[in-house]
Design a protein around this motif. Structure first.
Motif, PDB file in Angstrom:
ATOM      1  N   ALA A  68       0.941  18.161  -1.738  1.00 22.75           N
ATOM      2  CA  ALA A  68       1.495  16.841  -1.424  1.00 22.75           C
ATOM      3  C   ALA A  68       2.921  16.743  -1.942  1.00 22.75           C
ATOM      4  N   ALA A  69       3.725  16.003  -1.201  1.00 23.52           N
ATOM      5  CA  ALA A  69       5.088  15.684  -1.638  1.00 23.52           C
ATOM      6  C   ALA A  69       5.069  14.266  -2.187  1.00 23.52           C
ATOM      7  N   GLY A  70       5.937  13.992  -3.157  1.00 24.36           N
ATOM      8  CA  GLY A  70       5.967  12.649  -3.751  1.00 24.36           C
ATOM      9  C   GLY A  70       7.367  12.079  -3.738  1.00 24.36           C
ATOM     10  N   VAL A  71       7.417  10.749  -3.801  1.00 24.72           N
ATOM     11  CA  VAL A  71       8.674  10.000  -3.914  1.00 24.72           C
ATOM     12  C   VAL A  71       9.621  10.388  -2.774  1.00 24.72           C
ATOM     13  N   THR A  72       9.057  10.435  -1.578  1.00 25.36           N
ATOM     14  CA  THR A  72       9.841  10.775  -0.390  1.00 25.36           C
ATOM     15  C   THR A  72      10.231   9.523   0.391  1.00 25.36           C
ATOM     16  N   ARG A  75      10.142   3.109  -1.088  1.00 24.24           N
ATOM     17  CA  ARG A  75       9.066   2.243  -1.602  1.00 24.24           C
ATOM     18  C   ARG A  75       8.252   2.959  -2.684  1.00 24.24           C
ATOM     19  N   SER A  76       8.019   4.241  -2.507  1.00 22.82           N
ATOM     20  CA  SER A  76       7.255   5.003  -3.499  1.00 22.82           C
ATOM     21  C   SER A  76       8.070   5.130  -4.792  1.00 22.82           C
ATOM     22  N   ARG A  77       9.352   5.411  -4.657  1.00 22.53           N
ATOM     23  CA  ARG A  77      10.248   5.513  -5.822  1.00 22.53           C
ATOM     24  C   ARG A  77      10.197   4.221  -6.634  1.00 22.53           C
ATOM     25  N   ALA A  79       7.948   1.728  -6.617  1.00 25.69           N
ATOM     26  CA  ALA A  79       6.624   1.426  -7.176  1.00 25.69           C
ATOM     27  C   ALA A  79       6.368   2.276  -8.415  1.00 25.69           C
ATOM     28  N   ARG A  80       6.792   3.526  -8.368  1.00 27.42           N
ATOM     29  CA  ARG A  80       6.564   4.433  -9.509  1.00 27.42           C
ATOM     30  C   ARG A  80       7.417   4.041 -10.708  1.00 27.42           C
ATOM     31  N   ILE A  81       8.646   3.626 -10.462  1.00 29.14           N
ATOM     32  CA  ILE A  81       9.510   3.185 -11.579  1.00 29.14           C
ATOM     33  C   ILE A  81       8.832   2.003 -12.270  1.00 29.14           C
ATOM     34  N   PHE A  92      13.335   9.134 -14.027  1.00 26.49           N
ATOM     35  CA  PHE A  92      13.018  10.418 -13.390  1.00 26.49           C
ATOM     36  C   PHE A  92      12.519  10.274 -11.965  1.00 26.49           C
ATOM     37  N   TYR A  93      11.901   9.130 -11.600  1.00 19.52           N
ATOM     38  CA  TYR A  93      11.503   8.957 -10.203  1.00 19.52           C
ATOM     39  C   TYR A  93      12.735   8.776  -9.322  1.00 19.52           C
ATOM     40  N   ASP A  94      13.716   8.045  -9.859  1.00 20.43           N
ATOM     41  CA  ASP A  94      14.959   7.871  -9.110  1.00 20.43           C
ATOM     42  C   ASP A  94      15.656   9.226  -8.948  1.00 20.43           C
ATOM     43  N   LEU A 104       6.668  18.352  -5.405  1.00 16.38           N
ATOM     44  CA  LEU A 104       5.534  18.916  -4.661  1.00 16.38           C
ATOM     45  C   LEU A 104       4.421  19.155  -5.651  1.00 16.38           C
ATOM     46  N   PHE A 105       3.216  18.753  -5.308  1.00 15.65           N
ATOM     47  CA  PHE A 105       2.110  19.006  -6.248  1.00 15.65           C
ATOM     48  C   PHE A 105       0.862  19.424  -5.487  1.00 15.65           C
ATOM     49  N   PHE A 106       0.006  20.162  -6.204  1.00 15.81           N
ATOM     50  CA  PHE A 106      -1.247  20.610  -5.624  1.00 15.81           C
ATOM     51  C   PHE A 106      -2.200  19.414  -5.551  1.00 15.81           C
ATOM     52  N   PRO A 131      -5.018   3.656  -2.096  1.00 14.76           N
ATOM     53  CA  PRO A 131      -4.906   4.744  -1.122  1.00 14.76           C
ATOM     54  C   PRO A 131      -3.435   4.987  -0.830  1.00 14.76           C
ATOM     55  N   GLU A 132      -3.083   6.183  -0.398  1.00 15.06           N
ATOM     56  CA  GLU A 132      -1.710   6.457   0.043  1.00 15.06           C
ATOM     57  C   GLU A 132      -1.778   7.071   1.438  1.00 15.06           C
ATOM     58  N   PRO A 133      -1.324   6.324   2.462  1.00 15.52           N
ATOM     59  CA  PRO A 133      -1.370   6.831   3.838  1.00 15.52           C
ATOM     60  C   PRO A 133      -0.196   7.775   4.101  1.00 15.52           C
ATOM     61  N   GLU A 134      -0.498   9.009   4.492  1.00 17.37           N
ATOM     62  CA  GLU A 134       0.578   9.994   4.587  1.00 17.37           C
ATOM     63  C   GLU A 134       0.467  10.863   5.837  1.00 17.37           C
ATOM     64  N   MET A 135       1.556  10.985   6.555  1.00 17.16           N
ATOM     65  CA  MET A 135       1.621  11.956   7.632  1.00 17.16           C
ATOM     66  C   MET A 135       1.504  13.339   6.982  1.00 17.16           C
ATOM     67  N   ILE A 159      -3.294   5.664 -14.522  1.00 12.38           N
ATOM     68  CA  ILE A 159      -3.286   6.956 -15.238  1.00 12.38           C
ATOM     69  C   ILE A 159      -1.924   7.633 -15.070  1.00 12.38           C
ATOM     70  N   GLU A 160      -1.421   7.625 -13.845  1.00 15.49           N
ATOM     71  CA  GLU A 160      -0.100   8.207 -13.591  1.00 15.49           C
ATOM     72  C   GLU A 160       0.987   7.419 -14.327  1.00 15.49           C
ATOM     73  N   GLY A 161       0.827   6.079 -14.348  1.00  9.15           N
ATOM     74  CA  GLY A 161       1.855   5.232 -14.966  1.00  9.15           C
ATOM     75  C   GLY A 161       1.882   5.359 -16.484  1.00  9.15           C
ATOM     76  N   ALA A 170      -4.479  11.864 -12.146  1.00 11.65           N
ATOM     77  CA  ALA A 170      -4.399  10.676 -11.292  1.00 11.65           C
ATOM     78  C   ALA A 170      -4.603  11.025  -9.823  1.00 11.65           C
ATOM     79  N   LYS A 171      -4.395  12.295  -9.491  1.00  6.57           N
ATOM     80  CA  LYS A 171      -4.346  12.697  -8.082  1.00  6.57           C
ATOM     81  C   LYS A 171      -5.459  13.629  -7.649  1.00  6.57           C
ATOM     82  N   VAL A 172      -6.011  14.415  -8.575  1.00  5.09           N
ATOM     83  CA  VAL A 172      -6.954  15.472  -8.188  1.00  5.09           C
ATOM     84  C   VAL A 172      -8.303  15.211  -8.821  1.00  5.09           C
TER      85      VAL A 172
HETATM   86  O1  DO4 Z   1       5.198  10.986  -8.235  1.00  4.58           O
HETATM   87  C1  DO4 Z   1       4.058  10.817  -8.064  1.00  4.58           C
HETATM   88  C2  DO4 Z   1       3.299  10.933  -6.814  1.00  4.58           C
HETATM   89  C3  DO4 Z   1       4.023  10.423  -5.634  1.00  4.58           C
HETATM   90  C4  DO4 Z   1       3.213  10.367  -4.372  1.00  4.58           C
HETATM   91  O2  DO4 Z   1       2.076  10.766  -4.274  1.00  4.58           O
HETATM   92  C5  DO4 Z   1       3.842   9.767  -3.172  1.00  4.58           C
HETATM   93  O3  DO4 Z   1       5.006   9.347  -3.223  1.00  4.58           O
HETATM   94  O4  DO4 Z   1       3.185   9.723  -2.136  1.00  4.58           O
END
Ligand code: DO4
Ligand code: MG
Length: 275
Positions: A68-72, A75-77, A79-81, A92-94, A104-106, A131-135, A159-161, A170-172
């Motif tokens: 998975a890719a993150g902070v792309t 809105r994600s950037r 929310a994470r901040i 670091f999210y910015d 990128l994470f497994f 949930p996170e809806p992702e193409m 957990i991530e925060g 938080a993800k796996v």
């Molecule tokens: O940085 C943490 C995860 C971000 C993520 O899963 C997303 O932006 O979709």
């Protein structure tokens, strides 16, 4: 063309007509570099079949890994901040949003992934889940984008925060990844105007809905793939979730029984109930 993995084997759907894909395992099929042309030749042969039962659709994955890719998305950037501010989340999210190297994470192995209408889970030790809806890209062993599916990157925001080093927890976890309902096969990129829509239904009513479009995705999918494949090999190909651009308000957390419906035309709808 849409390619489905079902209990009866692989099927193609093209212009409302169904075709069986015979004599191949799912792994052998979806790692073909010529997947699109091969499926097109089956459709062109014209041996139509009946529709498969809709409850026989499986997640479109066997031996592949899901990354998975993150902070792309902006809105994600943001929310994470916000979610990490008490933990000194700082910038670091910015920074990753603007950096050349993406996050990128497994995310999951095939057996951990649930398909359409199966149950997704929230962690028993989490208090804030979304949930996170992702193409999501299907990528060949050589790094070619072969097709597109819908992904749900279930996440525990508390957990991530609390600490970014807790991201894998938080993800796996069991039931944290849903994929489906099919692979949309296209040699072309999805148009920038493609919409990603989510609706969360609780007790028959919409508890949250939101949408974004691929024009908001900051990274080119091919660039994400090139980073993923740097010094990393995928003999069975892999899936890459491209990040979320829709995050519910901070007051929202998923509950058991919620139905998560994610729509990306032309792929379809991925619906899952929270266990
Ligand atoms: O940085 C943490 C995860 C971000 C993520 O899963 C997303 O932006 O979709
Ligand atoms: Mg995500």
């Amino acid at each position: 063309m849409r390619l489905y993995r079902t209990q009866q084997g692989p099927y193609l759907l093209n212009e409302n007509l169904y075709y069986r894909v015979e004599g191949t395992s799912w792994d052998a099929l979806i790692t073909r570099e010529d997947l699109h042309d091969y499926c097109r030749s089956i459709v062109d042969r014209g041996d139509r079949t009946k529709c498969f039962p809709s409850d026989s659709i499986l997640a479109p994955i066997e031996s592949q890994e899901v990354w998975a890719a993150g902070v792309t998305y902006y809105r994600s950037r943001s929310a994470r901040i916000e979610e990490s501010k008490d933990a000194g989340g700082g910038d670091f999210y910015d920074r990753v949003y603007s950096a050349i190297r993406p996050e990128l994470f497994f995310k999951a192995t095939g057996p951990r992934v649930v398909g359409p209408n199966a149950k997704v889970k929230i962690r028993s030790d989490a208090t804030w889940s979304v949930p996170e809806p992702e193409m999501t890209l299907l990528i060949s062993p050589k790094g070619t984008i072969l097709g597109y599916t819908i992904g749900n990157d279930m996440s525990s925001r508390d957990i991530e925060g609390e600490n970014p080093l807790y991201l894998p927890q938080a993800k796996v976890y069991d039931g944290s990844c849903a994929l489906g309902p099919c692979i949309f096969l296209s040699p072309d990129s999805l148009p920038a105007l493609t919409r990603i829509e989510i609706q969360i239904v609780r007790n028959g009513e919409t508890a949250f809905s939101g949408s974004t479009s691929l024009s908001e995705l900051k990274r080119d999918p091919k660039t994400l793939v090139s980073f993923l494949f740097r010094d990393n090999s995928f003999p069975h190909g892999c899936f890459l979730m491209t990040g979320t651009g829709v995050v519910p308000p901070d007051s929202f957390t998923l509950a058991s029984g919620d139905e998560v419906r994610i729509v990306i035309e032309p792929i379809g709808t991925l619906a899952n109930v929270v266990a």
